[in-house]
Design an enzyme around this catalytic site. Structure first.
Site, short mmCIF file in Angstrom:
data_model
loop_
_atom_site.label_atom_id
_atom_site.label_comp_id
_atom_site.label_asym_id
_atom_site.label_seq_id
_atom_site.Cartn_x
_atom_site.Cartn_y
_atom_site.Cartn_z
N SER A 103 0.76 -1.14 -0.06
CA SER A 103 0.25 -0.13 -0.01
C SER A 103 0.84 1.14 0.07
O SER A 103 1.72 1.63 -0.94
CB SER A 103 -1.01 0.00 1.17
OG SER A 103 -1.99 0.94 1.16
N ASP A 242 -2.46 6.47 -3.46
CA ASP A 242 -1.44 5.67 -2.75
C ASP A 242 -0.94 4.51 -3.56
O ASP A 242 -1.52 4.44 -4.86
CB ASP A 242 -1.72 5.40 -1.40
CG ASP A 242 -2.66 4.03 -1.47
OD1 ASP A 242 -3.45 3.80 -2.50
OD2 ASP A 242 -2.83 3.33 -0.26
N ASP A 244 -1.34 1.40 -3.99
CA ASP A 244 -1.87 0.17 -4.39
C ASP A 244 -3.54 0.71 -4.91
O ASP A 244 -4.24 0.05 -5.08
CB ASP A 244 -2.26 -0.92 -3.42
CG ASP A 244 -2.99 -0.56 -2.01
OD1 ASP A 244 -3.12 0.63 -1.91
OD2 ASP A 244 -3.60 -1.53 -1.74
N ASP A 246 -6.08 2.21 -3.58
CA ASP A 246 -7.25 2.19 -2.68
C ASP A 246 -7.32 3.39 -1.74
O ASP A 246 -8.44 3.48 -1.10
CB ASP A 246 -7.34 0.74 -1.90
CG ASP A 246 -6.40 0.66 -0.59
OD1 ASP A 246 -5.37 1.51 -0.82
OD2 ASP A 246 -6.56 -0.28 0.05
#
Length: 452
Positions: A103, A242, A244, A246
């Protein structure tokens, strides 16, 4: 239920340190494949996606080997935002989806999280079953039963089209000037296309990943470059994902940061006005108190969960609500996707701007956030420390709460994704929030060191 490997957002650590080692990840793939095969009708298939970290190649291969040894077929998606992998998991009827990502963490960290066939995160029972299986000796199925790996064709295109479909057909982004920061992460080849194909003029940041530059001076955790570019390009909005994809943070036309709390408030009010708000809004213990007060003034219910999008999701499902999120920018719209989705959340805010014909700064000016001060106390690698078990720390918290009275609050918690103790103090007065948080952080740091 004490899990040894799984945290609030899957398994995560520095690459090469347990449990993110090649040996452990092979075993994890085999254990997960074995458990998932028990519930599959016929031969199980798993989809695997990742972000842009160089270690993704290593972990993808290790997972593939373990899953194949368990007799599970694999569809390799490649780099794609986490919510895109959740979407493809459910639409391709896979037994599970696996995301290789850490992440918002630096490139040297990585992690693995799972989605169930319906696109939600695995429940605690399945995670515990996988951990139990990892204690057993790895046993490879017969050669004729080994899993096969194939490339998932047009994964990015399918997700792009899905994101676009969540934006009302009657609206367009024509005439809007956007700066989109993809954090050199998983959204680099999909996010700009979504906004461009809906009509916006898009300038990009963080779309040249090299395996090492994910979240480095860009993305939702560092908005400095985005703020500069918004001013330079005279943009209407800056959008930051960010690593990833999400999580979302925004920057208005004047370079002001717009966080998840403000986004939740805008989305809630717009949906209420359109008679589209099902139930209330789910925040967390970190959500600014001003949001709770402002929503109640509009007769919108508000509830808090623990920090972590899985807890926000659980709260939404329990209440049959649709909208929730975190200050950090995880925004869940359950009528659109099963997890936090930075691109879809950005489209929700853009929908408000377009339909009301207002700039973002004009929309958020009606909400004044109370000052919050957050201090992260870093722990030594491998050390797990629960601050609630320390009498000294809890006495300091009690003292701080007595001092603040009804003018503020304290939130003290261990991070679920990093070796940190987060100390947050919210108060009507910024100096008071700063003073109290610094004092508490000193006590936490001193006590944590003695714990080691």
């Amino acid at each position: 239920m004490n899990k040894r490997f799984f945290g609030t957002d899957g398994i995560r650590s520095r690459v090469g340190i347990e449990p993110v080692t090649p040996e452990k990840v092979v075993k994890l793939g085999w254990a997960a494949g074995s458990v998932l095969s028990q519930n599959a009708a016929g031969r199980a298939k798993v989809v695997i996606g990742k972000d842009t970290r160089v270690s993704g190649y290593l972990l993808e291969s290790a997972l593939e080997a373990g899953l194949s040894a368990a007799g599970v077929d694999i569809s390799l998606i490649g780099p794609l935002p986490t919510p895109g992998i959740a979407y493809l998991t459910r639409t391709s009827r896979a037994a599970a989806g696996i995301v290789i990502s850490a992440s918002h963490n630096p490139f040297y960290d990585n992690g693995i999280k799972f989605f169930s066939p319906d696109g939600f995160k695995l429940d605690d029972g399945l995670e515990l079953a996988i951990e139990d299986k990892m204690d057993q000796q790895l046993a490879t199925v017969d050669s004729q039963q080994l899993g096969k790996a194939v490339r998932f064709e047009d994964a990015a295109g399918r997700y792009i089209e899905y994101c676009k479909s969540t934006f009302p057909q009657r609206h367009s982004l024509q005439g809007l000037n956007l700066v989109v920061d993809c954090a050199n992460g998983a959204g680099y080849h999909v996010a700009p296309s979504v906004f461009e194909e809906l009509g916006a003029n898009v300038h990009t940041i963080g779309t040249e990943p090299n395996g090492f530059n994910i979240n480095d001076g860009c993305g939702s955790t560092d908005l400095s470059l985005l703020k500069e570019q918004v001013i330079t390009h005279k943009a209407d909005l800056g959008i930051a994902l960010d690593g990833d994809g999400d999580r979302l943070m925004l920057v208005d036309a004047h370079g002001n940061e717009i966080n998840g709390d403000q986004m939740l408030y805008l989305i809630a009010l717009h949906r209420q006005a359109k008679s589209e708000l099902q139930g209330g809004i789910m925040g967390t213990v970190m959500t600014n108190l001003s949001v709770e007060h402002a929503l109640k003034e509009k007769n919108i219910e508000f509830a808090r969960s623990q920090v972590g999008d899985r807890y926000v999701l659980a709260g939404l499902q329990q209440r049959n609500w649709q909208i929730g999120g975190e200050t950090s920018g995880h925004i869940i719209c359950l009528d659109k996707n099963t997890t936090g989705d930075g691109i879809i959340a950005a489209l929700e805010v853009l929908r408000v701007m377009v339909s009301q014909g207002k700039a973002l700064d004009d929309l958020v000016e009606q909400l004044t956030l109370y000052p919050q001060n957050m201090i992260n106390v870093r722990l030594a690698d491998g050390i797990k420390f629960d601050p609630s078990t320390s009498k000294e720390i809890m006495a300091a918290v009690d003292s701080a709460e007595d001092y603040l009275g009804d003018k503020g609050r304290v939130v003290l918690r261990a991070s679920g994704t990093e070796p940190l103790i987060r100390v947050m103090v919210e108060a009507y007065d910024s100096d008071m929030a700063l003073q109290v948080s610094q004092s508490l952080a000193e006590t936490v740091e001193k006590t944590a060191k003695s714990h080691v």
